[in-house]
Design a protein around this motif. Structure first.
Motif, mmCIF file in Angstrom:
data_model
loop_
_atom_site.group_PDB
_atom_site.id
_atom_site.type_symbol
_atom_site.label_atom_id
_atom_site.label_comp_id
_atom_site.label_asym_id
_atom_site.label_seq_id
_atom_site.Cartn_x
_atom_site.Cartn_y
_atom_site.Cartn_z
ATOM 1 N N PHE A 204 0.852 -1.177 -0.054
ATOM 2 C CA PHE A 204 -0.112 -0.018 -0.077
ATOM 3 C C PHE A 204 0.801 1.184 -0.080
ATOM 4 O O PHE A 204 0.595 2.272 -0.766
ATOM 5 N N GLY A 205 2.021 1.114 0.949
ATOM 6 C CA GLY A 205 2.735 2.516 0.973
ATOM 7 C C GLY A 205 3.488 2.842 -0.130
ATOM 8 O O GLY A 205 3.640 3.958 -0.607
ATOM 9 N N TRP A 206 3.966 1.547 -1.011
ATOM 10 C CA TRP A 206 4.837 1.889 -2.143
ATOM 11 C C TRP A 206 3.527 2.318 -3.344
ATOM 12 O O TRP A 206 3.930 3.242 -4.172
ATOM 13 N N LEU A 207 2.530 1.434 -3.591
ATOM 14 C CA LEU A 207 1.555 1.650 -4.788
ATOM 15 C C LEU A 207 0.618 2.857 -4.328
ATOM 16 O O LEU A 207 0.393 3.470 -5.667
ATOM 17 N N LEU A 208 0.291 3.269 -3.386
ATOM 18 C CA LEU A 208 -0.733 4.153 -3.228
ATOM 19 C C LEU A 208 -0.204 5.330 -2.627
ATOM 20 O O LEU A 208 -0.476 6.590 -3.008
ATOM 21 N N LEU A 209 0.826 5.366 -1.789
ATOM 22 C CA LEU A 209 1.612 6.538 -1.184
ATOM 23 C C LEU A 209 2.772 6.941 -1.995
ATOM 24 O O LEU A 209 3.230 8.092 -1.534
ATOM 25 N N ARG A 210 3.213 6.096 -2.882
ATOM 26 C CA ARG A 210 4.476 6.449 -3.276
ATOM 27 C C ARG A 210 5.740 6.684 -2.374
ATOM 28 O O ARG A 210 6.412 7.482 -2.715
#
Length: 283
Positions: free
Chosen positions: A253-259
């Motif tokens: 989530f942190g990688w894909l959604l929060l970049r």
């Protein structure tokens, strides 16, 4: 662990990572966000009480009250941590410190004796979480230090309510649905004076973060109810580390959604966490 307990923990991991993502996005919501989500979840899950037998003994009510105080501190500190620190620092460190302390208390205080493979799996989960939270982060050292500090303190609260709540739904045999709903209701009562004194803040958070409020209200209780049911099937020293599978979901989530940065390190840590969960299941 029994397959049913593993299935509950996996489902809880997705729910837990989901509501933490919403909490991070509403990082400046503070107590108003918690009051709104708690109020909605108390109404949302009330019909489920018709399917369980409530426990109205003084012991059960006392345990619920004490647990709600610890959970309230956990939620408020976590929300503050998300405001001053990064999700990729606060979340993994909190989730890693919690099970490490929980397993220690379960072994030393509760007398649980998990096998060596299960203990190795729990340690591997913690190592994987440390890999996820390591590295340069955003480059803001002050922000990183604050995130580390809040992550550690939140982890202590996690360890406290983990062992406490497992005893409530285990030896005390309080129905998980009733226990979590009562916990929510107590937190709602504790936070209501703040909401009454700050109606403008509550309205502002509602208008700005309405979607996040509903996500937290729906997924936060569900995630923990699933874990409470898992506690009735397996010991704390196995369930507590296994539920940290949410770190894998949270990292994605942190990688894909929060970049957030360092995706390779996060995926490596996630792989280590998965290995630890497999060892827990085998042990």
């Amino acid at each position: 662990m029994p397959p049913a307990a593993i299935a509950l923990v996996v489902a809880a991991a997705f729910c837990h990572a989901g509501w933490n993502l919403a909490a991070k996005r509403a990082g400046d919501g503070g107590p108003a966000l918690l009051w709104l989500s708690t109020a909605i979840s108390s109404v949302l899950y009330a019909p489920a009480l018709f399917f369980v037998r409530p426990s109205f003994t003084w012991a059960a009510l006392g345990v619920i009250l004490c647990s709600s105080v610890v959970h309230l501190g956990y939620f408020l500190l976590l929300q503050r941590g998300y405001k001053v620190g990064d999700l990729s620092v606060v979340y993994p460190l909190a989730r890693g410190t919690g099970p490490l302390l929980s397993v220690g208390v379960a072994v030393l205080v509760l007398g649980e004796r998990p096998g060596w493979l299960a203990l190795a799996g729990g340690l591997t989960v913690v190592v994987g979480i440390l890999i996820v939270s390591g590295g340069p982060g955003t480059g803001d050292k002050a922000r990183r230090r604050k995130g580390l500090a809040y992550g550690l303190v939140v982890g202590v609260f996690i360890a406290g309510y983990t062992v406490f709540d497992a005893h409530a739904v285990g030896p005390l045999a309080i129905a998980p649905l009733f226990f979590d709903w009562g916990n929510n209701l107590c937190r709602l009562v504790f936070l209501s004076p703040y909401a009454a004194r700050n109606p403008g803040k509550v309205r502002a958070v509602w208008h700005r973060y309405r979607k996040e409020v509903f996500v937290i209200a729906a997924l936060s209780p569900l995630a923990y109810i699933l874990v409470l049911f898992a506690y009735t099937m397996a010991p704390v020293s196995l369930v507590a580390p296994a539920r940290e599978l949410s770190i894998v979901v949270g990292s994605v989530f942190g990688w894909l959604l929060l970049r957030e940065p360092n995706p390779l390190r996060r995926l490596l840590g996630a792989a280590v966490v998965l290995g630890g969960v497999v060892a827990l299941a085998a042990g």
